[in-house]
Design a protein around this motif. Sequence first.
Motif, PDB file in Angstrom:
ATOM      1  N   HIS A  18     -77.513  39.147  89.497  1.00 20.85           N
ATOM      2  CA  HIS A  18     -76.089  39.038  89.153  1.00 20.85           C
ATOM      3  C   HIS A  18     -75.723  37.548  89.135  1.00 20.85           C
ATOM      4  N   SER A  44     -68.212  38.496  85.952  1.00 22.17           N
ATOM      5  CA  SER A  44     -67.280  37.773  86.829  1.00 22.17           C
ATOM      6  C   SER A  44     -66.057  38.605  87.175  1.00 22.17           C
ATOM      7  N   PHE A  49     -67.255  44.615  91.165  1.00 21.62           N
ATOM      8  CA  PHE A  49     -68.228  44.136  92.164  1.00 21.62           C
ATOM      9  C   PHE A  49     -68.675  45.239  93.112  1.00 21.62           C
ATOM     10  N   PHE A  53     -72.660  45.611  93.230  1.00 24.77           N
ATOM     11  CA  PHE A  53     -73.453  45.153  94.385  1.00 24.77           C
ATOM     12  C   PHE A  53     -74.365  46.248  94.921  1.00 24.77           C
ATOM     13  N   LEU A  59     -77.905  37.301  93.929  1.00 23.19           N
ATOM     14  CA  LEU A  59     -76.663  36.778  93.351  1.00 23.19           C
ATOM     15  C   LEU A  59     -76.782  35.274  93.149  1.00 23.19           C
ATOM     16  N   SER A  73     -63.611  34.688  91.496  1.00 22.09           N
ATOM     17  CA  SER A  73     -64.816  35.528  91.358  1.00 22.09           C
ATOM     18  C   SER A  73     -65.918  35.057  92.306  1.00 22.09           C
ATOM     19  N   ALA A  77     -67.290  37.414  95.302  1.00 24.54           N
ATOM     20  CA  ALA A  77     -68.712  37.804  95.260  1.00 24.54           C
ATOM     21  C   ALA A  77     -69.432  37.310  96.509  1.00 24.54           C
TER      22      ALA A  77
END
Length: 271
Positions: A18, A44, A49, A53, A59, A73, A77
Motif C-alpha cells: 500500500h 490515499s 483504510f 489494511f 505500507l 492520509s 495510515a
Amino acid sequence: MTKKLAEIIPLNNVPLIHCITNDITLETLANTILYLGGKPIMSSDVREFADLFKTTDALLLNMGRLTVNHEASLREASHFAVISHKPVVVDLVGYGMTEQRRKLGDELINHQPTIVKGNISEMRRLVGLPTIAKGIDGDVSDQSDFALQELNHALKELCKRCPKTVFVATGRRDIVVQGERSALLCNGVAALDRFVGTGDMLGAIMATLIGAGAAAWEASSIAISYLNIAGEIADNQTHGLENFRQEMLNQISLLQKQSGWSKNIHSSTFN
Ligand SMILES: Nc1ncnc2c1ncn2[C@@H]1O[C@H](COP(=O)(O)OP(=O)(O)O)[C@@H](O)[C@H]1O
Ligand SMILES: Cc1ncsc1CCOP(=O)(O)O
Ligand SMILES: [Mg+2]
C-alpha cells in the motif's frame, strides 16, 4: 548478508504494498513494485483504510508533494499501521525544508516505523546537523568522510529513542543504521541523482522487501544495493538521462534473474 540475499531477491511470495505517495512518481513506484515481483495499491482515501489494511503486507508513507489531504492520509495510515502491526517505510521527502514537513516527519517517526529513509541532507536536518542543501535533493557537501561519520553517530543516538527502526541516509554513499550497528554502502552511479524519483523508488523497493517478509536491516541494505547495481548496469548500456531512466526500470525487472548479482555489492563499515 549474501546468504540472506539468496532468500530475498527474487521474492518467494507476492506481497501487496500500500503506497501513499506523491503524484510526481506515482506510476514509477507502482511499476517498480510490479517489476520486482510485488503488487502495488496506490490509495490515499482514508475511507477505505479499514478494509485495505486487512489485505496489505506493508505500507509506504512518502511525504512527497504535501497537501492538507495528503498529510491527513499519511497520518491516518500511520495510525492504522500501529494498530494493525503493519511494517512501514517512511520516506522523509523534503524533511526540515518547511515546518509542516518537520512536524509531520517527527509524528510519523514517533509511531516507530520499520524503516525511515531520506537523502543525506534530509537526514542531517532530521538529527539537527547543518546542511546547505536546497529543495528535496541531497547536497554533495554532506558526503565528506567527516560528514558521514557525524551523521552516522547522530543516527545511532536517534536509534536509542527508536530501537525498532532502521534509519537510512542515501546519496553517493549510503548509511544504514539500526541500534549500535551501521554500514556504509558504495554502489551506484551519479546519474541516479539526475532524474526525479530514485529515492522514491528505493522506498518502494524497501516496502516490497519488508512486505515479502525480509527483516528491516536486510531489506534496507538489499534494496539500496539492488537499485544501485541496476543503475550501474543501466549506465553502462545507455546514453542520455531519459534512456538511463527507462533502462533503470528495465533492470529492476531483469537484475533479479542474474543469480550472482549480489556479489557486486560494495559495502564497508565506519572505523
Ligand atoms: N552520486 C551518486 N552515486 C551513486 N549512487 C547515488 C548517487 N546519488 C544517489 N545515488 C543512489 O540513488 C538512490 C537515491 O538516492 P538519493 O538521490 O539520495 O535520493 P533522493 O532522490 O530522495 O534525493 C540511492 O540508492 C543512492 O544510493
Ligand atoms: C520533485 C518532488 N517534489 C515533491 S516530491 C518530488 C519527487 C521526489 O522524488 P525523490 O525524493 O525520489 O527525488
Ligand atoms: Mg527522496
